[in-house]
Design an enzyme around this catalytic site. Structure first.
Site, PDB file in Angstrom:
ATOM      1  N   GLU A 127      57.015  69.162  34.653  1.00  0.00           N
ATOM      2  CA  GLU A 127      58.105  69.393  33.707  1.00  0.00           C
ATOM      3  C   GLU A 127      59.359  69.996  34.354  1.00  0.00           C
ATOM      4  O   GLU A 127      59.816  71.059  33.942  1.00  0.00           O
ATOM      5  CB  GLU A 127      57.594  70.298  32.577  1.00  0.00           C
ATOM      6  CG  GLU A 127      56.451  69.658  31.808  1.00  0.00           C
ATOM      7  CD  GLU A 127      55.879  70.535  30.701  1.00  0.00           C
ATOM      8  OE1 GLU A 127      55.469  69.984  29.673  1.00  0.00           O
ATOM      9  OE2 GLU A 127      55.825  71.773  30.874  1.00  0.00           O
ATOM     10  N   ASP A 156      55.670  81.493  35.866  1.00  0.00           N
ATOM     11  CA  ASP A 156      56.267  80.549  34.911  1.00  0.00           C
ATOM     12  C   ASP A 156      57.461  81.254  34.278  1.00  0.00           C
ATOM     13  O   ASP A 156      57.711  82.428  34.553  1.00  0.00           O
ATOM     14  CB  ASP A 156      55.238  80.116  33.843  1.00  0.00           C
ATOM     15  CG  ASP A 156      55.508  78.702  33.340  1.00  0.00           C
ATOM     16  OD1 ASP A 156      56.640  78.449  32.905  1.00  0.00           O
ATOM     17  OD2 ASP A 156      54.589  77.869  33.375  1.00  0.00           O
ATOM     18  N   HIS A 215      60.027  75.391  35.753  1.00  0.00           N
ATOM     19  CA  HIS A 215      59.333  76.534  35.155  1.00  0.00           C
ATOM     20  C   HIS A 215      59.511  77.775  36.025  1.00  0.00           C
ATOM     21  O   HIS A 215      58.543  78.471  36.354  1.00  0.00           O
ATOM     22  CB  HIS A 215      57.836  76.218  34.975  1.00  0.00           C
ATOM     23  CG  HIS A 215      57.546  75.335  33.798  1.00  0.00           C
ATOM     24  ND1 HIS A 215      57.797  75.704  32.503  1.00  0.00           N
ATOM     25  CD2 HIS A 215      57.033  74.081  33.732  1.00  0.00           C
ATOM     26  CE1 HIS A 215      57.453  74.722  31.674  1.00  0.00           C
ATOM     27  NE2 HIS A 215      56.991  73.715  32.394  1.00  0.00           N
TER      28      HIS A 215
HETATM   29  C1  ACM Z   1      51.261  71.176  31.876  1.00  0.00           C
HETATM   30  O1  ACM Z   1      50.557  71.229  30.852  1.00  0.00           O
HETATM   31  N1  ACM Z   1      52.581  71.292  31.769  1.00  0.00           N
HETATM   32  C2  ACM Z   1      50.692  70.997  33.191  1.00  0.00           C
END
Ligand code: ACM
Ligand code: ZN
Length: 532
Positions: free
Chosen positions: A342, A212, A275
């Site tokens: 996201e 991430d 991410h």
């Molecule tokens: C998440 O909580 N962004 C999967």
């Protein structure tokens, strides 16, 4: 054909007898019986018999060669507190006995079910597969006085078990916990403690969020800068060293072995297309802009970045395939998680490489480009004999028919229902019940039990499409081991029961006193928890 028919008959008989027994067990257990049977998750069928079995220095374990790993594990579980190192034999050699046995005729119990009969002379655990034996052993540990979890010999305890027959198998195949290793890196011994706890409560998946924006946490031989640069916070932030780092290939192999012996599968997650700014600290050419970024702790920069993998550069897919190739070799799991959540598409809108792909494949927009991206990666994962899981954003822009979707956004009911209608399998991990980094004010321990309301809705409309349930722990807020433990426990025990025990066979008023009883177990397992 005949074989299939026999299997079907057996299955029907199993379901019929389970229904009958469950129906007859609907009466609440008496208080005396409850005092003895404090197992979490609650087994499907418990029949209490007269008498007790006592483990003494004369007790032995009987098992064939195919269950030697499980027999040794059982001996190692029982020896520190009792002081007895029980001998393991293929034949009965006198004294009372704990026998482990695989039986072909128990195929109706599936991969994970088991039967256990305890009489005054013998404990017999049978199953169709070794995993069922592992879960039978965990039930057995929970039936002993709780002091069996102590790491040093205890003199004044009679190691008695109630005589009982238990017939048990899980409701859902996937019963997981996700740990975020990126926002905070957790070391091997902490991870082993979690594997032990998962196994004790018959949870079988540890989903490792390994990459991430806050750090890349797994060694990839082909890309050394991922660990040399992307696993470290930029020095301007003066982050404590223990919050960064990575697992070496050897660490992963050690964890895989440790987890496998305890019935837990490790599921790696490699995030894409978003991410991923830590990757651009090491390999900036893989984003649309090519800018070199730095690795920052959470709250020291955006929670979601616009810089994501460029979907139009062939180098992106070369990189991902090489990474996924090494990851598939290290993890024997059936599934690989590719993230997918996201990912803002702002830069894709103006990137000439991304726009070229949209044109070339006649894609409608950037959402369809994400879907195309995920399909490329899924093809590669499938060529490695694995299946793809992604967060629920992978439903946007066209969902692959074979992907498994992890639903996390609580408001995504329509997408959830349409995914199961399309035939995709889903894993439920909604923010409303399963986000264990949230406060207890927001998700109380009891609230987790009510995940059933969502399960029930899907099962009623499209039965058989829920692969399972999972708790998620994001490590940006609670960054110490005790803090993390208190967020996860005792809520994890609740989810363990929701994932394992048939709805018909459980209720909060029965669970709640059992949970209180298990605080002692958590103490002895060195796990911090809250009883708020
Ligand atoms: C998440 O909580 N962004 C999967
Ligand atoms: Zn691009």
């Amino acid at each position: 054909m005949k074989h299939e028919g026999t299997g079907m008959m057996k299955r029907m008989l199993w379901i019929f007898s389970l229904c009958l027994i469950l129906y007859s067990c609907k009466e609440p257990l008496t208080e005396e019986v409850q005092a003895e049977i404090q197992v979490i998750p609650r087994p499907q069928v418990i029949t209490v018999l007269e008498g007790t079995f006592e483990m003494t220095s004369k007790t032995s374990i009987k098992a064939n060669r195919d269950l030697m790993v499980q027999a040794e594990q059982l001996r190692d579980y029982l020896s520190p507190a009792s002081g007895y190192v029980l001998p393991i034999n293929k034949r009965h050699t006198g004294g009372n006995l704990i026998e482990l046995k695989l039986l072909d005729e128990l195929s109706t119990l599936g991969e994970e079910g088991y039967e256990m009969t305890i009489t005054s002379k013998k404990v017999l655990i049978t199953a169709h597969r070794p995993k069922g034996i592992i879960w039978g052993i965990q039930t057995l540990r929970q039936l002993f006085p709780v002091e069996i979890l102590r790491e040093a010999a205890v003199d004044d305890v009679a190691w008695e078990l109630p005589c009982v027959n238990i017939l048990d198998k899980p409701r859902f195949e996937w019963r997981g916990l996700m740990i975020d290793y990126s926002r905070t890196f957790w070391n091997i011994s902490h991870t082993k403690k979690y594997i032990d706890a998962l196994s004790y409560y018959k949870m079988n998946r540890l989903h490792m969020h390994l990459t991430d924006d806050q750090g890349w946490r797994i060694e990839i031989e082909k890309y050394p800068a991922l660990t040399e640069i992307a696993s470290q916070f930029d020095t301007v932030y003066h982050e404590p060293r223990e919050r960064e780092g990575y697992y070496s290939r050897e660490d992963i192999r050690e964890l895989v072995r440790y987890a496998e012996a305890r019935g837990v599968e490790l599921i790696p997650e490699i995030e894409m297309p978003g991410h991923t700014t830590e990757v651009f600290a090491a390999y900036p050419e893989l984003s649309c802009t090519g800018d070199t970024l730095s690795v920052h702790p959470f709250f020291m920069g955006p929670g979601i970045h616009n810089e994501i993998f460029c979907a139009g550069k062939k180098e992106t897919f070369e990189f991902l395939e090489n990474v996924l190739s090494e990851v598939s070799e290290l993890f024997p799991s059936e599934y690989i998680h590719i993230g997918g959540d996201e990912a803002p598409k702002v830069l894709w809108k103006t990137c000439p490489h991304c726009q070229r792909v949209i044109k070339e494949y006649s894609l409608k927009d950037e959402d369809e480009l994400q879907s195309w991206f995920i399909r490329q990666v899924e093809g590669y994962i499938q060529s490695k004999g694995k299946k793809l899981i992604g967060w629920d954003e992978i439903t946007e822009g066209g969902l692959s028919g074979t992907a498994t979707v992890m639903f996390w956004r609580a408001g995504m009911e329509n997408a959830l229902l349409s995914a199961v209608e399309q035939g995709n399998m889903v894993i439920l991990t909604p923010t409303s019940h399963c986000y264990f980094d949230y406060t207890y004010d927001r998700i109380s321990t009891e609230k987790v039990y009510s995940l059933e309301s969502i399960i029930d809705k899907i099962e009623t409309l499209n039965p058989g499409k829920i692969l399972g349930v999972q708790a998620n722990f994001w490590s940006h807020i609670d960054r110490t081991e005790p803090g993390m433990d208190r967020q996860i426990f005792p809520r994890l025990l609740v989810l363990a029961e929701v994932g394992w025990t048939e709805a018909l066979n459980r209720e909060w008023d029965h669970f709640s006193p059992r949970l209180e009883h298990h605080y002692q177990s958590l103490d002895l397992l060195d796990i911090y928890y809250t009883d708020e």
